[in-house]
Design a protein around this motif. Structure first.
Motif, PDB file in Angstrom:
ATOM      1  N   MET A   1       0.848  -1.176   0.000  1.00 47.52           N
ATOM      2  CA  MET A   1       0.000   0.000   0.000  1.00 47.52           C
ATOM      3  C   MET A   1       0.896   1.243   0.000  1.00 47.52           C
ATOM      4  N   THR A   2       0.621   2.211  -0.844  1.00 49.09           N
ATOM      5  CA  THR A   2       1.430   3.422  -0.897  1.00 49.09           C
ATOM      6  C   THR A   2       1.137   4.289   0.317  1.00 49.09           C
ATOM      7  N   LYS A   3       2.051   5.186   0.621  1.00 47.41           N
ATOM      8  CA  LYS A   3       1.851   6.094   1.753  1.00 47.41           C
ATOM      9  C   LYS A   3       0.626   6.974   1.537  1.00 47.41           C
ATOM     10  N   ASN A   4       0.395   7.354   0.302  1.00 43.84           N
ATOM     11  CA  ASN A   4      -0.773   8.175  -0.022  1.00 43.84           C
ATOM     12  C   ASN A   4      -2.056   7.406   0.301  1.00 43.84           C
ATOM     13  N   ARG A   5      -2.093   6.130  -0.065  1.00 41.23           N
ATOM     14  CA  ARG A   5      -3.270   5.291   0.201  1.00 41.23           C
ATOM     15  C   ARG A   5      -3.462   5.080   1.708  1.00 41.23           C
ATOM     16  N   VAL A   6      -2.368   4.889   2.442  1.00 45.36           N
ATOM     17  CA  VAL A   6      -2.436   4.731   3.898  1.00 45.36           C
ATOM     18  C   VAL A   6      -3.006   5.987   4.538  1.00 45.36           C
ATOM     19  N   LEU A   7      -2.553   7.158   4.092  1.00 47.23           N
ATOM     20  CA  LEU A   7      -3.042   8.428   4.626  1.00 47.23           C
ATOM     21  C   LEU A   7      -4.533   8.596   4.346  1.00 47.23           C
ATOM     22  N   LYS A   8      -4.951   8.266   3.123  1.00 44.41           N
ATOM     23  CA  LYS A   8      -6.381   8.361   2.789  1.00 44.41           C
ATOM     24  C   LYS A   8      -7.220   7.435   3.664  1.00 44.41           C
ATOM     25  N   GLU A   9      -6.743   6.210   3.850  1.00 45.88           N
ATOM     26  CA  GLU A   9      -7.466   5.238   4.671  1.00 45.88           C
ATOM     27  C   GLU A   9      -7.553   5.711   6.122  1.00 45.88           C
ATOM     28  N   HIS A  10      -6.461   6.250   6.618  1.00 48.16           N
ATOM     29  CA  HIS A  10      -6.448   6.786   7.985  1.00 48.16           C
ATOM     30  C   HIS A  10      -7.484   7.900   8.126  1.00 48.16           C
ATOM     31  N   ASN A  11      -7.478   8.842   7.199  1.00 45.99           N
ATOM     32  CA  ASN A  11      -8.419   9.962   7.262  1.00 45.99           C
ATOM     33  C   ASN A  11      -9.866   9.486   7.170  1.00 45.99           C
ATOM     34  N   LYS A  12     -10.097   8.424   6.420  1.00 44.77           N
ATOM     35  CA  LYS A  12     -11.455   7.915   6.236  1.00 44.77           C
ATOM     36  C   LYS A  12     -11.961   7.163   7.468  1.00 44.77           C
ATOM     37  N   THR A  13     -11.073   6.468   8.175  1.00 42.36           N
ATOM     38  CA  THR A  13     -11.512   5.594   9.270  1.00 42.36           C
ATOM     39  C   THR A  13     -11.243   6.138  10.669  1.00 42.36           C
ATOM     40  N   PHE A  14     -10.486   7.226  10.795  1.00 43.31           N
ATOM     41  CA  PHE A  14     -10.073   7.690  12.117  1.00 43.31           C
ATOM     42  C   PHE A  14     -11.252   8.063  13.014  1.00 43.31           C
ATOM     43  N   LEU A  15     -12.214   8.804  12.494  1.00 41.40           N
ATOM     44  CA  LEU A  15     -13.318   9.266  13.333  1.00 41.40           C
ATOM     45  C   LEU A  15     -14.089   8.101  13.942  1.00 41.40           C
ATOM     46  N   ASN A  16     -14.406   7.080  13.155  1.00 39.06           N
ATOM     47  CA  ASN A  16     -15.105   5.912  13.697  1.00 39.06           C
ATOM     48  C   ASN A  16     -14.254   5.191  14.735  1.00 39.06           C
ATOM     49  N   TRP A  17     -12.964   5.026  14.451  1.00 40.30           N
ATOM     50  CA  TRP A  17     -12.066   4.396  15.413  1.00 40.30           C
ATOM     51  C   TRP A  17     -12.030   5.185  16.710  1.00 40.30           C
ATOM     52  N   PHE A  18     -11.890   6.507  16.605  1.00 42.45           N
ATOM     53  CA  PHE A  18     -11.811   7.367  17.783  1.00 42.45           C
ATOM     54  C   PHE A  18     -13.079   7.239  18.627  1.00 42.45           C
ATOM     55  N   GLU A  19     -14.234   7.287  17.999  1.00 37.30           N
ATOM     56  CA  GLU A  19     -15.492   7.150  18.727  1.00 37.30           C
ATOM     57  C   GLU A  19     -15.577   5.802  19.421  1.00 37.30           C
ATOM     58  N   ASP A  20     -15.197   4.725  18.746  1.00 35.32           N
ATOM     59  CA  ASP A  20     -15.245   3.388  19.353  1.00 35.32           C
ATOM     60  C   ASP A  20     -14.340   3.295  20.572  1.00 35.32           C
ATOM     61  N   ILE A  21     -13.126   3.798  20.450  1.00 32.57           N
ATOM     62  CA  ILE A  21     -12.159   3.701  21.541  1.00 32.57           C
ATOM     63  C   ILE A  21     -12.543   4.610  22.703  1.00 32.57           C
ATOM     64  N   ILE A  22     -12.817   5.866  22.424  1.00 35.73           N
ATOM     65  CA  ILE A  22     -13.083   6.831  23.490  1.00 35.73           C
ATOM     66  C   ILE A  22     -14.419   6.569  24.164  1.00 35.73           C
ATOM     67  N   PHE A  23     -15.473   6.393  23.403  1.00 33.37           N
ATOM     68  CA  PHE A  23     -16.779   6.205  24.021  1.00 33.37           C
ATOM     69  C   PHE A  23     -16.926   4.808  24.612  1.00 33.37           C
ATOM     70  N   GLY A  24     -16.055   3.890  24.231  1.00 30.35           N
ATOM     71  CA  GLY A  24     -16.068   2.563  24.830  1.00 30.35           C
ATOM     72  C   GLY A  24     -15.325   2.515  26.153  1.00 30.35           C
ATOM     73  N   ASP A  25     -14.522   3.514  26.441  1.00 29.15           N
ATOM     74  CA  ASP A  25     -13.743   3.585  27.686  1.00 29.15           C
ATOM     75  C   ASP A  25     -14.377   4.635  28.583  1.00 29.15           C
ATOM     76  N   HIS A  26     -15.016   4.197  29.662  1.00 33.46           N
ATOM     77  CA  HIS A  26     -15.744   5.107  30.550  1.00 33.46           C
ATOM     78  C   HIS A  26     -14.836   6.209  31.110  1.00 33.46           C
ATOM     79  N   ASN A  27     -13.614   5.875  31.515  1.00 32.87           N
ATOM     80  CA  ASN A  27     -12.700   6.873  32.083  1.00 32.87           C
ATOM     81  C   ASN A  27     -12.313   7.930  31.052  1.00 32.87           C
ATOM     82  N   ALA A  28     -12.017   7.493  29.845  1.00 27.65           N
ATOM     83  CA  ALA A  28     -11.652   8.449  28.791  1.00 27.65           C
ATOM     84  C   ALA A  28     -12.835   9.345  28.467  1.00 27.65           C
ATOM     85  N   PHE A  29     -14.043   8.770  28.422  1.00 27.90           N
ATOM     86  CA  PHE A  29     -15.231   9.545  28.122  1.00 27.90           C
ATOM     87  C   PHE A  29     -15.468  10.621  29.181  1.00 27.90           C
TER      88      PHE A  29
END
Length: 103
Positions: A1-29
């Protein structure tokens, strides 16, 4: 996978990942809820500050003095792609300048 493709994938999936991790952890929330509130109005401020033998003043304090030391600068680097087909990022550097308004 090219670095450009990795960056695009990161930008596309980060928000969902962040919500899953943060809202799934009561202390972080709880911490994020505390941070999202209104800023506290009763904070300590200074007219100047000494950091490792460098003295900085707020612009308002500096205007009363012959010493001028409220200016700050910062050079920021980030990676950019020339085109969508470019697989090799280029590092770009940009300076930012400002004045200390509050310490």
């Amino acid at each position: 996978m090219t670095k450009n493709r990795v960056l695009k994938e990161h930008n596309k999936t980060f928000l969902n990942w962040f919500e899953d991790i943060i809202f799934g952890d009561h202390n972080a929330f709880e911490m994020l809820r505390k941070l999202e509130g209104e800023p506290k109005r009763n904070v300590i401020t200074w007219q100047g500050y000494d950091i490792k033998k460098y003295l900085f003043y707020m612009k308002a304090q500096e205007d009363k003095s012959t010493t001028q030391n409220s200016g700050v600068s910062l050079r920021v680097e980030s990676q950019h792609f020339a085109t969508v087909h470019d697989g090799k990022p280029h590092v770009a550097s940009m300076p930012y300048f400002g004045v200390i308004e509050e310490i």
